[in-house]
Design an enzyme around this catalytic site. Structure first.
Site, PDB file in Angstrom:
ATOM      1  N   GLU A  62       0.845  -1.190   0.000  1.00 46.83           N
ATOM      2  CA  GLU A  62       0.000   0.000   0.000  1.00 46.83           C
ATOM      3  C   GLU A  62       0.884   1.244   0.000  1.00 46.83           C
ATOM      4  O   GLU A  62       1.842   1.342   0.764  1.00 46.83           O
ATOM      5  CB  GLU A  62      -0.912  -0.009   1.239  1.00 46.83           C
ATOM      6  CG  GLU A  62      -1.581   1.296   1.580  1.00 46.83           C
ATOM      7  CD  GLU A  62      -2.445   1.859   0.452  1.00 46.83           C
ATOM      8  OE1 GLU A  62      -2.465   3.088   0.295  1.00 46.83           O
ATOM      9  OE2 GLU A  62      -3.082   1.067  -0.286  1.00 46.83           O
ATOM     10  N   TYR A  71     -29.287   7.210   2.631  1.00 45.34           N
ATOM     11  CA  TYR A  71     -29.537   5.947   3.333  1.00 45.34           C
ATOM     12  C   TYR A  71     -28.779   5.929   4.653  1.00 45.34           C
ATOM     13  O   TYR A  71     -27.788   6.642   4.828  1.00 45.34           O
ATOM     14  CB  TYR A  71     -29.143   4.743   2.471  1.00 45.34           C
ATOM     15  CG  TYR A  71     -27.763   4.791   1.867  1.00 45.34           C
ATOM     16  CD1 TYR A  71     -26.639   4.383   2.585  1.00 45.34           C
ATOM     17  CD2 TYR A  71     -27.577   5.230   0.557  1.00 45.34           C
ATOM     18  CE1 TYR A  71     -25.370   4.410   2.025  1.00 45.34           C
ATOM     19  CE2 TYR A  71     -26.310   5.271  -0.009  1.00 45.34           C
ATOM     20  CZ  TYR A  71     -25.217   4.858   0.720  1.00 45.34           C
ATOM     21  OH  TYR A  71     -23.969   4.897   0.161  1.00 45.34           O
TER      22      TYR A  71
END
Length: 398
Positions: A32, A215
């Site tokens: 990463e 939501y």
């Protein structure tokens, strides 16, 4: 038989790949570029096709803690506020497809996957080590992640996102395209909203050249709101300038109904993303070549009009795990099994990309097309909103 996979990228797709491949019996080294694992953005929707995969990885309990499970999806006109159609979720969708529909914060999903990966001794995580280049032969793939010696593995998984270095070196097919659409995202605690604006359902507001989706996330404690409008920004614009973003969004949604305007006006901290994508996949070669495979946005970045970007990355990871589990058999070589992964995934991903493009046209329609859309939803309702080909197609990895 010892096999080692090298994974580029520590986002949702990269962690899902690391988890699936380690469960398949491989050692994994993940690289990463950032100095810490984190996930930007706000909410994410996971259909039952994706929840089923996570359940198969033993993550049902962890998902239950951080997710919300809305009882219905409601589609409304952004202009009139009228309800156009509804799809029952909750127990109904769970019974229909074998898993519920979940909504959650991207960071919560990322953390859930990271914790699962960290519990697996066969996965080694390397921070601050961006993949710079790779080379492959018939026998191995070698990556250069820093100024030190190359690192050799049996397969390389490019899960390094829409601006994938692995894709550029593997396919050399140019950069993603600007869509001409802007996404404004916000996350607000429900307790900070007036009671009438709090919601535990998915609501999609459709309007000309724009739409808004809201939501619950974090077990329903917070409300995620995403507004997508047609437009461009100047290259020098500060995408994190919340006050400017709020003003621009207010102008773009000025013609919306009072009910939607109330929601929008109650939120000030909007973050802006310029949306990019690629054309739908054209063949298996865009998923894997030799010992190198692409996954998630590196392979098939898509517009967010089907809420399946992260979902397809997780499905990719599950299929990748199934394919590489078979590659432990000396009679089945890694390139062949990666080709099987590619053949099993590219058409589904291309269909989702194409459907997302089409949904964008339908969501943002005006004139006669908008009228026809609204009438179809009113007459057919659930039949239009349910997607058996999507929600019922994925299976969990054992």
């Amino acid at each position: 038989m010892f096999r080692q996979a090298l994974v580029a990228g520590g986002g949702i797709g990269g962690l899902a790949a690391a988890l699936a491949v380690s469960r398949a019996g491989w050692d994994v080294r993940l690289f990463e570029r950032a100095n810490a694992f984190s996930e930007v953005g706000a909410g994410i929707q996971l259909g039952p096709n994706v929840v089923k995969v996570l359940q198969g990885w033993g993550l049902a309990g962890a998902l239950q803690i951080v997710a919300a499970f809305p009882e219905r999806l409601q589609v409304r006109s952004a202009i009139s506020g009228q309800v156009l159609g509804e799809l029952p979720l909750g127990a109904t969708i769970a019974e229909r497809y074998g898993a519920p529909y979940a909504t959650l914060h991207r960071a919560d999903l990322h953390r859930l996957l990271l914790e699962a990966v960290q519990q697996n001794a066969d996965v080694k995580l390397h921070l601050s080590r961006p993949l710079q280049s790779f080379s492959q032969t018939a026998q191995a793939v070698t990556v250069q992640a820093d100024d030190g010696p190359g690192i050799e593995g049996d397969a390389l998984i490019g899960a390094d996102g829409i601006w994938s270095t692995v894709r550029q070196e593997l396919l050399g097919d140019g950069l993603p395209r600007r869509t001409g659409h802007l996404a404004y995202r916000a996350l607000v605690r429900q307790a900070d909203l007036p009671e009438g604006l709090r919601s535990q359902q998915v609501t999609a507001w459709l309007g000309p050249r724009m739409h808004v989706v809201q939501y619950p996330v974090r077990g329903g404690e917070s409300l995620n709101v995403v507004a997508i409008v047609h437009g461009e920004v100047a290259s020098e614009a500060d995408l994190w300038d919340h006050s400017a973003n709020a003003a621009d969004l207010a102008a773009a949604t000025a013609g919306c109904c009072a009910a939607l305007r109330e929601v929008m006006d109650a939120i000030q901290g909007w973050r802006l993303w310029v949306l990019h994508d690629r054309a739908p996949m054209q063949g298996a070669h865009q998923h894997a070549v030799g010992r190198v495979a692409l996954l998630g946005d590196a392979a098939h970045p898509m517009r967010p009009y089907l809420a399946q970007g992260a979902g397809m990355a997780i499905e990719d990871a599950a299929e990748l795990g199934r394919a590489l589990a078979q590659a432990l058999d000396p009679a089945l070589d890694v390139p062949t099994m990666l080709q099987r992964y590619a053949l099993n995934r590219w058409q589904r991903n291309a269909r989702v990309q194409a459907r997302a493009l089409r949904n964008g046209q339908i969501f943002h329609a005006d004139g006669v097309v908008r009228w026809g859309r609204d009438m179809a939803m009113k007459m057919l309702g659930e039949k239009v909103l349910d997607l058996p080909w999507l929600y019922g197609a994925a299976s969990a990895q054992s």
